[in-house]
Design an enzyme around this catalytic site. Structure first.
Site, short mmCIF file in Angstrom:
data_model
loop_
_atom_site.label_atom_id
_atom_site.label_comp_id
_atom_site.label_asym_id
_atom_site.label_seq_id
_atom_site.Cartn_x
_atom_site.Cartn_y
_atom_site.Cartn_z
N GLY A 45 35.49 32.19 32.52
CA GLY A 45 35.79 33.19 33.54
C GLY A 45 37.17 33.75 33.20
N ALA A 46 37.27 35.09 33.22
CA ALA A 46 38.47 35.74 32.67
C ALA A 46 39.79 35.22 33.26
CB ALA A 46 38.32 37.25 32.84
N ARG A 88 38.92 33.21 22.40
CA ARG A 88 37.84 34.12 22.83
C ARG A 88 38.38 35.55 22.83
NH1 ARG A 88 34.28 32.45 27.84
NH2 ARG A 88 32.78 33.69 26.68
N GLN A 195 25.29 30.55 33.61
CA GLN A 195 26.42 30.43 34.54
C GLN A 195 25.98 30.73 35.98
OE1 GLN A 195 26.52 31.93 31.59
NE2 GLN A 195 28.53 31.89 30.65
N ASP A 236 35.50 41.18 32.65
CA ASP A 236 36.35 40.52 31.66
C ASP A 236 37.40 41.45 31.08
OD1 ASP A 236 33.69 38.90 31.68
OD2 ASP A 236 35.25 37.60 30.88
N ASN A 246 31.56 42.82 31.12
CA ASN A 246 31.27 41.58 31.86
C ASN A 246 30.14 40.88 31.11
OD1 ASN A 246 31.78 39.84 34.17
ND2 ASN A 246 29.77 40.45 34.91
N LYS A 247 29.74 39.75 31.61
CA LYS A 247 28.71 38.93 30.95
C LYS A 247 27.49 39.76 30.56
CE LYS A 247 28.84 35.57 30.04
NZ LYS A 247 29.18 35.19 28.63
O1 MRU Z 1 31.43 33.68 29.14
P1 MRU Z 1 32.02 33.51 30.50
O2 MRU Z 1 31.26 32.53 31.33
O3 MRU Z 1 33.49 33.21 30.43
O4 MRU Z 1 31.86 34.93 31.18
C1 MRU Z 1 32.42 35.11 32.45
C2 MRU Z 1 32.10 36.40 33.08
O5 MRU Z 1 31.50 37.28 32.50
C3 MRU Z 1 32.65 36.62 34.47
O6 MRU Z 1 31.80 37.44 35.20
C4 MRU Z 1 34.02 37.28 34.38
O7 MRU Z 1 34.87 36.54 33.55
C5 MRU Z 1 34.65 37.46 35.69
S1 MRU Z 1 35.28 35.95 36.36
C6 MRU Z 1 36.07 36.24 37.80
#
Ligand code: MRU
Length: 345
Positions: A45-46, A88, A195, A236, A246-247
């Site tokens: 999560g960012a 990342r 997730q 992100d 985003n994801k």
């Molecule tokens: O690969 P991840 O699980 O780190 O991806 C996270 C996401 O895409 C979240 O939606 C994003 O970081 C927002 S978290 C507040």
């Protein structure tokens, strides 16, 4: 996440790869462990990645003492920051937090190594505390967009696990529920690492918010059936024109929401904006290993040798985003002018 001790202390993280089956905290005592935890999504999560990396910088300087010159210390700081930045590529919060740690160090060139480490621990703590406050403010602003009876779809996990506070997209839901609004959340499972299934449902259940899990490919039909009245996801990295990474899967959800006339909201703190890039085309998209798709959770789900493409993020175009909910207020409509005015103002 928790930091235990003084500047020689350690970082404790919930190992999110084990949830929901097991709640286990891991202790990071080396910068390599922090890097691995970020890379393997033990912390993810960012905003949470940014906070963890900031503490990682402190850990990276722990081998040094006042016997080491400031030049040695600065060189080690550079090395640690560059190393953590490689963990990342997509979430800009990582680079934002690392830059902030570097700037804090550069502002005080006369501190001894031990004084500097303490100062950097204060900075990491400030990043974490500010993130908590940003989440609360996002919740307050976003709750105004929610009314009782709404079905809300979310993708991935943008909750407490992904931040230092209550999350971004989920903070809006928690705040709306706290105001007595009755909502029902639809959580996309979020292939390949689930997730949504593993983390978002877990968080919502713990907070007593009704949640229904769906496979990613069901989102369009659930919208067609009028079960969903708004979509809220995290981000992100948000470019200057509002394009939001985003994801993976968020792009499809944004297009589906537009096709069904359903508002699509992004909830994110100002640390997720990258105004140095004009559009989402310039956002680096992380590609992860094929085994996440072919052997996701220990069992082969495709024949050996199957070719795989595994981008971990995609970009929702600004023209599909109804509004961006930030700690500073709401950006609507999403235009380059409005983005800059709110984030830089
Ligand atoms: O690969 P991840 O699980 O780190 O991806 C996270 C996401 O895409 C979240 O939606 C994003 O970081 C927002 S978290 C507040």
């Amino acid at each position: 996440m928790r930091w235990i001790g003084d500047s020689q202390g350690t970082l404790w993280l919930i190992d999110q790869t084990l949830l929901p089956g097991e709640f286990r905290e891991i202790e990071c005592t080396t910068v390599e462990q922090v890097w691995e935890a970020i890379k393997m999504l033990r912390v993810r999560g960012a905003p949470a990645i940014g906070c963890a990396a900031a503490y990682g910088v402190v850990i990276g300087l722990q081998g040094l003492t006042d016997q080491d010159s400031r030049a040695t210390c600065n060189a080690r700081l550079e090395e640690v920051v560059s190393y953590l930045a490689e963990s990342r590529p997509t979430a800009v919060n990582l680079f934002w937090a690392l830059d902030r740690m570097k700037t804090a160090a550069q502002a005080l060139p006369d501190l001894s190594t031990e004084q500097l480490r303490s100062r950097l621990l204060d900075e990491a703590r400030a990043i974490e505390e500010e993130d908590r406050e940003m989440c609360a403010a996002i919740g307050r602003h976003g709750a105004k967009l929610i009314s009782s009876g709404m079905g809300i779809l979310t993708h991935c996990n943008a909750g407490g696990l992904a931040t230092a506070g209550d999350g971004t997209a989920l903070a809006v839901m928690f705040a709306a529920a706290a105001e007595g609004k009755e909502i029902h959340v639809y959580a996309d499972e979020t292939r390949p690492l689930l997730q949504g299934a593993r983390l978002t449902t877990w968080e919502l259940q713990q907070r007593g918010i009704p949640v229904t899990l769906i496979c990613d490919n069901m989102a369009g039909w659930v919208m067609k059936e009028k079960r969903v009245h708004a979509v809220i996801t995290g981000a992100d990295r948000i470019a200057a024109n509002g394009d939001s990474a985003n994801k993976i899967g968020t792009y499809s959800v944004a297009l589906l929401a537009k096709a069904h006339g359903i508002p699509f909201y992004i909830a994110a703190p100002s640390s997720t904006f990258d105004l140095s890039i004009e559009s989402g085309d310039q956002i680096p998209i992380e590609e992860r290993k094929p085994e996440e798709i072919t052997n996701g959770f220990g069992r082969a789900t495709a024949p050996a040798g199957t070719q795989v493409y595994n981008p971990a993020f995609d970009v929702a175009p600004a023209d599909c985003i109804t509004a961006i909910i930030t700690e500073k207020g709401i950006i609507q409509p999403v235009t380059p002018e409005n983005v800059r005015a709110l984030i830089e103002g």
